[in-house]
Design a protein around this motif. Structure first.
Motif, PDB file in Angstrom:
ATOM      1  N   ASP A 134       0.670  -1.213  -0.116  1.00 25.82           N
ATOM      2  CA  ASP A 134       0.300   0.187   0.254  1.00 25.82           C
ATOM      3  C   ASP A 134       0.438   1.347   0.326  1.00 25.82           C
ATOM      4  OD1 ASP A 134      -2.687   1.576  -0.286  1.00 25.82           O
ATOM      5  OD2 ASP A 134      -3.089   0.523   1.813  1.00 25.82           O
ATOM      6  N   TRP A 135       0.339   2.316   0.064  1.00 23.73           N
ATOM      7  CA  TRP A 135       1.551   3.865  -0.688  1.00 23.73           C
ATOM      8  C   TRP A 135       0.758   4.440   0.688  1.00 23.73           C
ATOM      9  CZ3 TRP A 135       4.116   4.137  -4.812  1.00 23.73           C
ATOM     10  CH2 TRP A 135       4.028   3.452  -5.587  1.00 23.73           C
ATOM     11  N   TYR A 136       1.694   5.267   1.342  1.00 23.54           N
ATOM     12  CA  TYR A 136       1.718   6.234   1.725  1.00 23.54           C
ATOM     13  C   TYR A 136       3.579   7.267   1.232  1.00 23.54           C
ATOM     14  CZ  TYR A 136       2.683   9.800   5.774  1.00 23.54           C
ATOM     15  OH  TYR A 136       2.595  10.787   6.132  1.00 23.54           O
ATOM     16  N   ASP A 137       2.980   8.650   1.068  1.00 27.71           N
ATOM     17  CA  ASP A 137       4.386   9.620   0.979  1.00 27.71           C
ATOM     18  C   ASP A 137       4.968   9.081  -0.929  1.00 27.71           C
ATOM     19  OD1 ASP A 137       5.485  12.165   1.210  1.00 27.71           O
ATOM     20  OD2 ASP A 137       6.943  11.100   2.026  1.00 27.71           O
ATOM     21  N   ASN A 138       3.816   8.722  -1.844  1.00 34.45           N
ATOM     22  CA  ASN A 138       4.632   8.633  -2.649  1.00 34.45           C
ATOM     23  C   ASN A 138       5.430   7.154  -2.890  1.00 34.45           C
ATOM     24  OD1 ASN A 138       3.161  10.380  -4.276  1.00 34.45           O
ATOM     25  ND2 ASN A 138       4.053  11.497  -3.402  1.00 34.45           N
ATOM     26  N   GLN A 146      -2.667  -1.771   5.099  1.00 35.39           N
ATOM     27  CA  GLN A 146      -4.197  -1.149   4.581  1.00 35.39           C
ATOM     28  C   GLN A 146      -3.702  -0.062   5.389  1.00 35.39           C
ATOM     29  OE1 GLN A 146      -6.703  -1.639   2.761  1.00 35.39           O
ATOM     30  NE2 GLN A 146      -6.536  -4.037   2.086  1.00 35.39           N
ATOM     31  N   LYS A 147      -3.277   0.953   4.405  1.00 33.55           N
ATOM     32  CA  LYS A 147      -2.881   2.213   5.506  1.00 33.55           C
ATOM     33  C   LYS A 147      -3.864   2.540   6.181  1.00 33.55           C
ATOM     34  CE  LYS A 147      -3.234   6.204   3.158  1.00 33.55           C
ATOM     35  NZ  LYS A 147      -2.893   7.347   4.491  1.00 33.55           N
ATOM     36  N   ARG A 148      -3.490   3.248   6.909  1.00 36.35           N
ATOM     37  CA  ARG A 148      -5.011   3.573   7.986  1.00 36.35           C
ATOM     38  C   ARG A 148      -5.598   5.447   7.454  1.00 36.35           C
ATOM     39  NH1 ARG A 148      -4.984   4.242  14.313  1.00 36.35           N
ATOM     40  NH2 ARG A 148      -7.787   4.653  14.925  1.00 36.35           N
ATOM     41  N   PRO A 149      -6.264   5.532   6.868  1.00 34.74           N
ATOM     42  CA  PRO A 149      -6.635   6.520   6.551  1.00 34.74           C
ATOM     43  C   PRO A 149      -6.766   7.661   7.784  1.00 34.74           C
ATOM     44  CG  PRO A 149      -8.740   5.574   6.302  1.00 34.74           C
ATOM     45  CD  PRO A 149      -7.948   5.157   7.275  1.00 34.74           C
ATOM     46  N   LYS A 150      -6.002   9.188   6.418  1.00 30.67           N
ATOM     47  CA  LYS A 150      -5.123  10.728   7.048  1.00 30.67           C
ATOM     48  C   LYS A 150      -4.951  10.370   9.016  1.00 30.67           C
ATOM     49  CE  LYS A 150     -10.174  12.086   6.758  1.00 30.67           C
ATOM     50  NZ  LYS A 150     -11.604  12.695   7.416  1.00 30.67           N
ATOM     51  N   SER A 151      -4.152   9.344   7.812  1.00 30.24           N
ATOM     52  CA  SER A 151      -2.653   9.042   9.504  1.00 30.24           C
ATOM     53  C   SER A 151      -1.557   8.803   8.514  1.00 30.24           C
ATOM     54  CB  SER A 151      -3.246   7.713   9.934  1.00 30.24           C
ATOM     55  OG  SER A 151      -3.117   7.152   9.293  1.00 30.24           O
ATOM     56  N   LYS A 190      -7.086 -19.757  14.306  1.00 36.25           N
ATOM     57  CA  LYS A 190      -6.445 -19.022  14.735  1.00 36.25           C
ATOM     58  C   LYS A 190      -7.275 -16.965  14.542  1.00 36.25           C
ATOM     59  CE  LYS A 190      -1.791 -20.725  14.782  1.00 36.25           C
ATOM     60  NZ  LYS A 190      -0.073 -21.075  13.931  1.00 36.25           N
ATOM     61  N   ALA A 191      -7.037 -16.280  15.468  1.00 35.85           N
ATOM     62  CA  ALA A 191      -6.324 -15.402  14.778  1.00 35.85           C
ATOM     63  C   ALA A 191      -5.590 -14.242  15.175  1.00 35.85           C
ATOM     64  CB  ALA A 191      -7.465 -14.678  16.153  1.00 35.85           C
ATOM     65  N   PHE A 192      -5.160 -13.535  13.944  1.00 30.05           N
ATOM     66  CA  PHE A 192      -3.936 -12.583  14.488  1.00 30.05           C
ATOM     67  C   PHE A 192      -4.018 -11.164  14.932  1.00 30.05           C
ATOM     68  CE2 PHE A 192      -4.185 -16.511  10.856  1.00 30.05           C
ATOM     69  CZ  PHE A 192      -2.294 -16.737  10.975  1.00 30.05           C
ATOM     70  N   ALA A 193      -3.020 -10.830  15.220  1.00 28.52           N
ATOM     71  CA  ALA A 193      -3.236  -9.432  15.089  1.00 28.52           C
ATOM     72  C   ALA A 193      -2.844  -8.690  14.130  1.00 28.52           C
ATOM     73  CB  ALA A 193      -1.547  -9.086  16.853  1.00 28.52           C
ATOM     74  N   ILE A 194      -3.325  -7.015  14.190  1.00 25.25           N
ATOM     75  CA  ILE A 194      -3.182  -6.047  13.964  1.00 25.25           C
ATOM     76  C   ILE A 194      -2.695  -5.393  13.793  1.00 25.25           C
ATOM     77  CG2 ILE A 194      -4.385  -4.365  12.151  1.00 25.25           C
ATOM     78  CD1 ILE A 194      -7.064  -6.753  12.516  1.00 25.25           C
ATOM     79  N   LYS A 195      -1.646  -4.950  13.684  1.00 29.71           N
ATOM     80  CA  LYS A 195      -0.253  -4.559  13.611  1.00 29.71           C
ATOM     81  C   LYS A 195      -0.391  -3.086  13.450  1.00 29.71           C
ATOM     82  CE  LYS A 195       1.200  -6.807  17.506  1.00 29.71           C
ATOM     83  NZ  LYS A 195       2.244  -7.217  17.298  1.00 29.71           N
ATOM     84  N   GLY A 196      -0.094  -1.572  13.400  1.00 32.18           N
ATOM     85  CA  GLY A 196      -0.485  -0.277  12.626  1.00 32.18           C
ATOM     86  C   GLY A 196       1.423   0.292  12.885  1.00 32.18           C
ATOM     87  N   ILE A 219     -10.170  -4.298   5.976  1.00 34.20           N
ATOM     88  CA  ILE A 219     -10.118  -3.165   5.718  1.00 34.20           C
ATOM     89  C   ILE A 219     -10.898  -1.099   6.196  1.00 34.20           C
ATOM     90  CG2 ILE A 219     -10.235  -3.643   3.115  1.00 34.20           C
ATOM     91  CD1 ILE A 219     -12.876  -2.516   3.029  1.00 34.20           C
ATOM     92  N   TRP A 220     -10.056  -0.216   6.018  1.00 30.38           N
ATOM     93  CA  TRP A 220     -10.776   0.554   7.108  1.00 30.38           C
ATOM     94  C   TRP A 220     -11.570   1.095   6.446  1.00 30.38           C
ATOM     95  CZ3 TRP A 220      -8.369   1.700  11.619  1.00 30.38           C
ATOM     96  CH2 TRP A 220      -6.739   1.214  11.636  1.00 30.38           C
ATOM     97  N   LEU A 221     -12.771   1.842   6.809  1.00 33.06           N
ATOM     98  CA  LEU A 221     -13.692   2.325   6.773  1.00 33.06           C
ATOM     99  C   LEU A 221     -13.824   3.530   6.828  1.00 33.06           C
ATOM    100  CD1 LEU A 221     -16.987  -0.294   8.189  1.00 33.06           C
ATOM    101  CD2 LEU A 221     -15.573  -0.220   5.399  1.00 33.06           C
ATOM    102  N   ASP A 222     -12.657   3.991   7.667  1.00 28.94           N
ATOM    103  CA  ASP A 222     -12.836   5.629   7.678  1.00 28.94           C
ATOM    104  C   ASP A 222     -11.445   5.397   8.771  1.00 28.94           C
ATOM    105  OD1 ASP A 222     -13.861   4.503  10.659  1.00 28.94           O
ATOM    106  OD2 ASP A 222     -15.526   5.888  10.419  1.00 28.94           O
TER     107      ASP A 222
END
Length: 297
Positions: free
Chosen positions: A150-154, A188-193, A211-217, A239-242
């Motif tokens: 995914d993209w951030y800062d080009n 998935q890039k977190r919106p507005k961050s 199994k459940a996996f951790a979601i990290k940022g 995905i992020w909805l917002d």
């Protein structure tokens, strides 16, 4: 742009997409009503965007009316297709008989649709395809094989296949940071961050025998980690909805929760004849449409 080499066996590079492509998938759109931390499916709005036995997968909205996805032809070659919600028409962004394109996404600048391209010699790298249908450009020639991103800062935060796989971000030609290893395919890039979220398969817990996996940022500006709880057990596409709301699917059901909470809440079912197992998703806040990938029975 030549960056620090990540050398991996090319035989690994085809695994991320070739295995999945053996199954038939279609794209299904549905209108949703979003209110705070809850969503509701609007019954009767279901639309099968695709309806064929070949592979149609990996949707991503590239603007408020167009969706890009990867589609296989009858020979198993994959191209990037653009679907227009206003006209209901399809357009080939790529039409390459000797290579395949996967995982389309719009770049930060909006001038390109990026895609993971499996080239004629088997290399799996990130390419840019101009939205005006100009000549494509190779972005990172020495970072391969790329699986997801995914993209951030080009710049692209990339899942690079290997043993273990690596999650990397190229701050510059000379600095390619390894953020994590052994991650899932959802990036998935977190919106507005400046945060990119991912599934950490090193951190798991068992719930009802699954199994459940951790979601990290990872904050690409501060270079710090955040924790967003765990996936639904037995699933890993999110995905992020917002900025605050996460969405996952399992079976024919959709589930949401806030990133700072633990429990997933059911948001209804997509009961569509001959389809099962929601996996990847894309959401347009402007269209209020959710597109899901479902497996044909």
């Amino acid at each position: 742009m030549i960056l620090k080499k990540i050398i991996l066996f090319i035989s690994i590079s085809i695994v991320s997409h070739a295995v999945e492509s053996q199954t038939s998938y279609d794209l299904i759109a549905v209108d949703i009503k979003k209110s705070g931390s809850k969503i509701a499916i609007i019954e009767g709005t279901e639309l099968k965007i695709t309806d064929r036995k070949e592979y149609d997968n990996q949707p991503d909205f590239i603007n408020e009316k167009q969706l890009a996805f990867s589609a296989a032809d009858e020979n198993g070659n994959h191209d990037i297709i653009i679907y227009n919600f206003e006209s209901g028409k399809f357009t080939n962004l790529t039409k390459t008989p000797n290579q395949s394109e996967y995982s389309p996404s719009i770049t930060d600048c909006g001038l390109f649709v990026s895609a993971i391209t499996v080239e004629q010699d088997g290399k799996q790298r990130l390419w840019l395809y101009p939205t005006n249908f100009g000549e494509p450009e190779l972005l990172y020639d020495d970072i391969l094989p790329v699986g997801y991103y995914d993209w951030y800062d080009n710049k692209a935060a990339m899942f690079v296949l290997g043993q273990p796989n690596q999650f990397v971000y190229p701050y510059s030609k000379s600095e390619i940071l390894t953020i994590s290893q052994n991650i899932g395919r959802s990036i998935q890039k977190r919106p507005k961050s400046s945060i990119v979220a991912f599934v950490d398969k090193n951190d798991t817990k068992e719930i009802a025998g699954e199994k459940a996996f951790a979601i990290k940022g990872f904050d690409l500006e501060k270079r710090t980690f955040e924790n967003y709880g765990y996936t639904l057990p037995g699933a890993e596409d999110f995905i992020w909805l917002d900025k605050n709301l996460l969405l996952m699917g399992k079976g024919n059901a959709l589930f949401v929760r806030k990133a700072n909470q633990e429990d997933w809440e059911s948001s209804g079912f997509l009961q569509i004849k001959d389809y099962q197992n929601i996996s990847r998703m894309a959401f347009s806040a402007k269209l209020k449409k959710l597109v899901v990938v479902m497996e044909r029975k």
